[in-house]
Design an enzyme around this catalytic site. Structure first.
Site, PDB file in Angstrom:
ATOM      1  N   THR A  91       0.863  -1.185   0.000  1.00 34.92           N
ATOM      2  CA  THR A  91       0.000   0.000   0.000  1.00 34.92           C
ATOM      3  C   THR A  91       0.904   1.242   0.000  1.00 34.92           C
ATOM      4  OG1 THR A  91      -0.078  -0.219   2.417  1.00 34.92           O
ATOM      5  CG2 THR A  91      -1.960  -1.065   1.186  1.00 34.92           C
ATOM      6  N   SER A 130      -2.632  -5.613   5.497  1.00 30.88           N
ATOM      7  CA  SER A 130      -1.920  -4.419   5.018  1.00 30.88           C
ATOM      8  C   SER A 130      -2.281  -3.238   5.911  1.00 30.88           C
ATOM      9  CB  SER A 130      -2.359  -4.072   3.596  1.00 30.88           C
ATOM     10  OG  SER A 130      -2.070  -5.112   2.707  1.00 30.88           O
ATOM     11  N   PHE A 161       2.103  -5.539  13.434  1.00 28.53           N
ATOM     12  CA  PHE A 161       2.995  -4.600  14.136  1.00 28.53           C
ATOM     13  C   PHE A 161       4.446  -5.056  14.144  1.00 28.53           C
ATOM     14  CE2 PHE A 161      -1.239  -3.854  16.010  1.00 28.53           C
ATOM     15  CZ  PHE A 161      -1.340  -2.477  15.857  1.00 28.53           C
ATOM     16  N   ALA A 163       8.345  -5.660  13.331  1.00 32.68           N
ATOM     17  CA  ALA A 163       9.386  -4.811  12.733  1.00 32.68           C
ATOM     18  C   ALA A 163      10.370  -5.717  12.011  1.00 32.68           C
ATOM     19  CB  ALA A 163      10.094  -4.006  13.817  1.00 32.68           C
ATOM     20  N   PHE A 225       3.504   7.414  16.216  1.00 31.20           N
ATOM     21  CA  PHE A 225       4.088   7.662  17.546  1.00 31.20           C
ATOM     22  C   PHE A 225       5.550   7.200  17.591  1.00 31.20           C
ATOM     23  CE2 PHE A 225       0.947   8.675  21.074  1.00 31.20           C
ATOM     24  CZ  PHE A 225       0.033   9.269  20.229  1.00 31.20           C
ATOM     25  N   CYS A 275       7.643   1.908   5.772  1.00 29.98           N
ATOM     26  CA  CYS A 275       6.341   2.272   6.343  1.00 29.98           C
ATOM     27  C   CYS A 275       6.242   3.591   7.100  1.00 29.98           C
ATOM     28  CB  CYS A 275       5.848   1.130   7.232  1.00 29.98           C
ATOM     29  SG  CYS A 275       5.541  -0.354   6.260  1.00 29.98           S
ATOM     30  N   LYS A 278       5.525   6.628   4.832  1.00 27.61           N
ATOM     31  CA  LYS A 278       4.269   6.486   4.078  1.00 27.61           C
ATOM     32  C   LYS A 278       3.068   6.531   5.018  1.00 27.61           C
ATOM     33  CE  LYS A 278       3.320   1.558   3.472  1.00 27.61           C
ATOM     34  NZ  LYS A 278       2.151   1.370   4.322  1.00 27.61           N
TER      35      LYS A 278
END
Ligand code: NAD
Ligand code: UGA
Length: 464
Positions: A91, A130, A161, A163, A225, A275, A278
Site C-alpha cells: 500500500t 496491510s 505490528f 518490525a 508515535f 512504512c 508512508k
C-alpha cells in the site's frame, strides 16, 4: 491429510511470508497458503534463497514448507479453496493524481478485493493485514457486497505490528494482536474465528479486539508515535551538538522516566523503512481530508525533522572535510535502513549516497546483506559507485567512513587496521553512534558522532 482450517494470504512480501510462516508453525493442523502475482517471488519462497532475510525465518520455513505451508501461484483456485483470506499486499504512497505524495495507493488492495469477489464460491472471512487508511474496510465491504447469489463476506482488520530484523520474535511474542470487526452478529463470529487462530500461541490478554475503524487507525497511529519519538530525539541531537550536551546521556536520563520509557530514543540519521514515512503521510492526508489542518501540520513536522536530520548529517560531512568532497573517496558502511535486514526501502543511505555523488565524491558501499538491493536502488548511478562487501577492503584508500546502518559487526571492526589503509586526515561520521568514538580518535581519526561533541583535530570548523 485433512486440515482443520484452510488459510490463504494474498501477498508474499515482508509481512505475508513471515506472518503466515508463524501461523503454520504454531498451528500444524491448519493449511496455510501464500500467493502472489509476482511469480519470481513465489519461486524464491520455494527455494533455498528466501526473498526476505529475517533472523530465524529460514528455520521456521524448513519446518513448515511442504507440510502445512505452501507458496503458490494459482491465485484463483486458492481463493476458491480457502475460507479465511488475509490480504497483505503493498500500500505505497500514491505518486499520481489526487493526494499524490501523501495518500495511500489502494489499487493493489482494490484489485485483490475484486479477485476475491470474482473467484469466491463460498462465504469468506477477508482480513486486512496491510496497513490502510481508516475506513478502507468500508470500500472493501462495498466491493464484496456486489457478489451475486448468497455468498457473504465478513471483513476484519488485523494490522501487523512486526518490525523487520526482529519479525520472527515479534510474531512469536507480540506486544499485542489487534483484531477489529463490525460489531454485528456475523462480525463478532468472524472476529472469534481469528481470535482462535492467535490464541494457539498468544496469551489471551494480549489479543485485543475493537471496532474495525479503531483497528485500522491504531496501526497508523502506532507507527506515527514511534516515528515521532525518533524525530523528537533527533531534533534534540541538533541542540546537543550546539551545547556540548551528549544525546546518549540525555536519552538515558529522559528514558528512565517510566512514563516516557527508554525505547526508540536512539538518535541517528533519521528513520527509514517502507512504512514510517508512508504511514505518517497517510495520516497527514487523512487529517487534511477531514479538515483538521493543524493536526495534519503537527504530524507532517515529524517527516520534516527526519529530512532535516539527513541534511544536517550531510552538511556536517561537507563542512568537516574542508567544504569539498570532489574526487574524495567516501566509504558508506551499511546501506539497509536498519540492522539485521537486507531491506533498503526508504533507507536514509539512498538519499545520503545520492547527495555525496552530487558533491562529486566517489562512493564505496559496504553492507553484509543489502548490496543487491543497493545496486537496484542506485541503478541510475551505475559506474559511479563500487560495492564491496568486506568493510576492510571497502575502507582502504578512502578519505572518510560514513556509518549509516547499526550493524553489530561495525562495532567490532579493527579501526587501527582501517586507519592505516585510509587517506589522511581520516574522518569517521558515525550516523548511528555505535562505535567507540574516543578509541577511534586516539587511533588518529577525526570523529563526528550524532548529538555529541566532535572529536576533531581541527579546532575551527568554519574556515570558509
Ligand atoms: P511487499 O511489497 O514486500 O509485499 C506485498 C506483496 O503483495 C508483493 O509481493 C506484491 O507482488 C503482492 N501483491 C500486490 N498485489 C497483489 C495481488 N493483486 N495479488 C497477489 N499479490 C499481490 O510489502 P510488505 O512490506 O509485505 O507490506 C505489506 C503491507 O503490510 C503494507 O501495507 C505495509 O504497510 C504493511 N506492513 C509492513 C511491515 C513491514 O515490516 N514491511 C510491517 C507491518 C505492516
Ligand atoms: C516499524 C515499526 O517498528 C513496526 O512496529 C511496524 O509494524 C513497521 O514499522 C511497519 O508498519 O512497517 P520497521 O520499519 O521494520 O518497523 O523498523 P523500526 O525498528 O521501527 O525502525 C524504523 C527506522 O527507525 C529505522 O531506520 C531505524 O534505524 C530507525 N530508528 C529506530 C532510529 O533511528 N532510532 C530508534 O531509536 C529506533
Amino acid at each position: 491429510m485433512k486440515f482443520k482450517k484452510n488459510i490463504l494470504c494474498i501477498g508474499a512480501g515482508y509481512v505475508g511470508g513471515p506472518s503466515m510462516a508463524m501461523i503454520a508453525y504454531k498451528c500444524p493442523d491448519y493449511r496455510v497458503t501464500v500467493v502472489d502475482i509476482n511469480s519470481a517471488r513465489i519461486d524464491a519462497w520455494n527455494s533455498t534463497e528466501l526473498p526476505v532475510y529475517e533472523p530465524g525465518l529460514d528455520a521456521i520455513i524448513k519446518k513448515t514448507r511442504g507440510k502445512n505451508l505452501f507458496f503458490a501461484k494459482d491465485i484463483e483456485n486458492q481463493i476458491k479453496e480457502n475460507d479465511i483470506i488475509f490480504v497483505s499486499v503493498n500500500t505505497p504512497t500514491k505518486t499520481f493524481g489526487a493526494g499524490a505524495g501523501q495518500a495511500s495507493d489502494l489499487q493493489f488492495l482494490e484489485k485483490t478485493a475484486r479477485q476475491i469477489l470474482e473467484h469466491s464460491q463460498s462465504p469468506k472471512i477477508v482480513i486486512e493485514k496491510s496497513t490502510l487508511p481508516v475506513k478502507t474496510a468500508l470500500a472493501m465491504e462495498r466491493i464484496l457486497a456486489s457478489a451475486k447469489g448468497k455468498i457473504t463476506f465478513e471483513v476484519l482488520s488485523n494490522p501487523e505490528f512486526m518490525a523487520e530484523g526482529t519479525a520472527m520474535t515479534n510474531l512469536e511474542k507480540p506486544d499485542r494482536v489487534l483484531i477489529g470487526s463490525r460489531e454485528t452478529e456475523s462480525g463478532l463470529k468472524a472476529r472469534a474465528q481469528l481470535v482462535d487462530i492467535y490464541a494457539r500461541w498468544v496469551p489471551a490478554e494480549k489479543i485485543i479486539t475493537s471496532n474495525i475503524w479503531s483497528a485500522e487507525l491504531s496501526k497508523l497511529v502506532a507507527n506515527a508515535f514511534l516515528a515521532q519519538r525518533v524525530s523528537s530525539i533527533n531534533s534534540i541531537s541538533a541542540l546537543c551538538e550546539k551545547t556540548d550536551a551528549d544525546i546518549s546521556e540525555v536519552a538515558k536520563a529522559v528514558g528512565m522516566d517510566g512514563r516516557i520509557g527508554s525505547k526508540f530514543l536512539k538518535a541517528g540519521i533519521g528513520f527509514g523503512g517502507s512504512c514510517f514515512k508512508k504511514d505518517i503521510l497517510n495520516l497527514v492526508y487523512l487529517c487534511s481530508y477531514y479538515g483538521l489542518q493543524d493536526v495534519a501540520d503537527y504530524w507532517e513536522s515529524v517527516v520534516k525533522i527526519n529530512e532535516y536530520q539527513q541534511d544536517r548529517f550531510l552538511a556536517n560531512i561537507l563542512g568537516s572535510m574542508f567544504n569539498t568532497l570532489a574526487g574524495k573517496k567516501i566509504c558508506v558502511l551499511g546501506f539497509s535502513f536498519k540492522a539485521d535486514t537486507g531491506d533498503t526501502r526508504e533507507s536514509p543511505a539512498i538519499y545520503i549516497t545520492r547527495k555525496l555523488l552530487a558533491e562529486h565524491a566517489q562512493v564505496v558501499i559496504s553492507d553484509p546483506k543489502a548490496l543487491k538491493n543497493a545496486a537496484i536502488d542506485l541503478a541510475s548511478d551505475k559506474g559511479k559507485i563500487s560495492y564491496v562487501e568486506d568493510p576492510y577492503s571497502a575502507a582502504s584508500g578512502c578519505h572518510a567512513l560514513a556509518i549509516l546502518t547499526d550493524w553489530e559487526l561495525y562495532r567490532k571492526l579493527d579501526f587501527q587496521k582501517i586507519y592505516k589503509s585510509m587517506v589522511k586526515p581520516a574522518f569517521i561520521f558515525d550516523g548511528r553512534n555505535i562505535i567507540d568514538h574516543k578509541k577511534c580518535f586516539d587511533i588518529g581519526f577525526n570523529v563526528y558522532p550524532i548529538g555529541k561533541p566532535a572529536l576533531s583535530r581541527f579546532e575551527d570548523q568554519s574556515s570558509f
